[in-house]
Each structure stands twice: as C-alpha cells, then as structure tokens.
Design a protein around this motif. Sequence first.
Motif, short mmCIF file in Angstrom:
data_model
loop_
_atom_site.label_atom_id
_atom_site.label_comp_id
_atom_site.label_asym_id
_atom_site.label_seq_id
_atom_site.Cartn_x
_atom_site.Cartn_y
_atom_site.Cartn_z
N THR A 243 1.30 21.29 -41.27
CA THR A 243 2.24 21.54 -40.02
C THR A 243 1.97 23.00 -39.35
O THR A 243 2.44 23.22 -40.22
CB THR A 243 4.00 21.18 -40.17
OG1 THR A 243 4.00 19.86 -40.66
CG2 THR A 243 4.57 21.38 -38.76
N GLN B 164 5.28 23.65 -44.60
CA GLN B 164 4.75 22.88 -45.42
C GLN B 164 6.03 21.67 -44.82
O GLN B 164 7.38 21.85 -45.00
CB GLN B 164 4.89 22.70 -46.74
CG GLN B 164 4.61 22.25 -47.61
CD GLN B 164 2.69 21.61 -47.62
OE1 GLN B 164 2.29 21.67 -46.77
NE2 GLN B 164 1.66 21.23 -48.61
N ALA B 165 5.06 20.22 -44.51
CA ALA B 165 6.60 19.26 -43.64
C ALA B 165 6.81 18.65 -45.49
O ALA B 165 6.85 18.62 -46.17
CB ALA B 165 5.20 18.71 -43.24
N TYR B 166 8.49 18.31 -44.38
CA TYR B 166 9.60 17.84 -45.70
C TYR B 166 10.42 18.97 -46.28
O TYR B 166 11.11 18.56 -47.38
CB TYR B 166 9.07 17.00 -46.28
CG TYR B 166 8.38 15.67 -44.94
CD1 TYR B 166 6.59 15.16 -45.26
CD2 TYR B 166 9.02 14.34 -45.00
CE1 TYR B 166 6.62 13.65 -43.80
CE2 TYR B 166 9.00 13.63 -43.58
CZ TYR B 166 7.36 13.68 -43.67
OH TYR B 166 7.24 12.44 -42.92
N MET B 167 9.37 19.82 -46.78
CA MET B 167 9.67 20.59 -47.43
C MET B 167 10.97 21.74 -46.58
O MET B 167 11.19 22.23 -47.98
CB MET B 167 8.72 22.53 -48.02
CG MET B 167 7.61 21.03 -48.58
SD MET B 167 7.96 20.52 -50.12
CE MET B 167 7.98 21.80 -51.17
#
Lengths: 112, 113
Positions: free
Chosen positions: B31, B95-98
């Motif tokens: 991202t 970092q996506a979703y992290m």
Amino acid sequence: SQQGEEDPQALSIQEGENATMNCSYKTSINNLQWYRQNSGRGLVHLILIRSNEREKHSGRLRVTLDTSKKSSSLLITASRAADTASYFCATSLGGATNKLIFGTGTLLAVQP
Amino acid sequence: DTAVSQTPKYLVTQMGNDKSIKCEQNLGHDTMYWYKQDSKKFLKIMFSYNNKELIINETVPNRFSPKSPDKAHLNLHINSLELGDSAVYFCASSQAYMNTEAFFGQGTRLTVV
C-alpha cells in the motif's frame, strides 16, 4: 472530517522535564500511532498502540489509550533538546488500506 | 538505502503549469499513499493505492492524477497548478492488512507562484 485533535497545540519545556501530549478522536479505531516530524523533514513512526491495549512503552516514550474516552496521551520523559519537533497522533481503522488519519499536531520545544 | 524516496524535494512553478512528483519504496509494501500537509501542518490523505489499484480518493480535484506503474512506485501528476496547491506533499507506504506503521518520504515542497 478530521479525526484527531491534539492538545496542547504548542508546548515549551526545559531539558530534563517531562512532556505530555494528548490526542482525542471521534470514531472506533483499530490502532493509534504517534509520529514525530522534525522541521522540514518527513514523519517518523514512534509507537503504535492497538485498540485492545491500554499502555505501551518504548524507551523514554509512554503511550496510553482510553477507548472509552476516545483519547490517547504521549509522555516523553527526561526530555532532550533533540526531542524538539512536532508530534502527531494518527488513527487507523484497519482493513486493506490501513489509512491513517492525523491529528492537528503538538509543537514541542525543549529548551537546553 | 532510503526506504521511501520522493523527488524532487523542492518544486517551484508558475500557475497553470503541469508537474509530477515521483515516489518509490523499497520495503516491499503493498500500500502506498499521498498526503498533503498545508501551511498549518495539517496532514490530509489524498490517495491510497493497494497493489497498483486505487483504493482511496479523498475528494481530491481531478487535476491531481496518481499513477502506480507497479506496487513499488506511486507518482503524482498535477495539471493546471493553482496557488492553493502550494503545500508539502508526502508519499508513504505500509503493509496492507497488517495495521502497522507507515513509512514516509522526506516530502516535496511545492510552491506555486
């Protein structure tokens, strides 16, 4: 609309004193983060606290989170002249984008 | 190695011109974002891209067009620059979703005269 409001807007202290900055936000969050910005520079991540955490430490930094009051505080102990910077809280709703919504910032001046 | 790098650092241009700001990250993040910081230091998200796809467009005028050729790059092109576009523009990645921290570039100070 803007998520975070910080208080105070500016803070001037002497080296060795503690500095406390407060952040309030409006909606439920996944986590809250604090960033530092030195004059003319980018933002540097300091600490992240998740919604299920109440307190976190990192070196001279202590962050608290009160989700019932939708507020957080950042305490810098034994401040140094090098701590002079703007400090921002940022809230994350989580999910794919991990979008951060920043507060208005506190300008901290530590006098030597 | 700089994690998030953006160029140029300073940009002075006349009203009506078109300009681009480039951003690259070497962190392997999915991202990337563009933020605008105004003269009062208020930071507002403009765009978010996830794996080259536009996820967020925060009611930014369509004179601003982001382009992501790959997930390591997110460039910002601005057409017909206006005085009010003067600001510092920051690129960032995470970092996506992290739900972890974002890494910011050093900023591009755009001055429209």
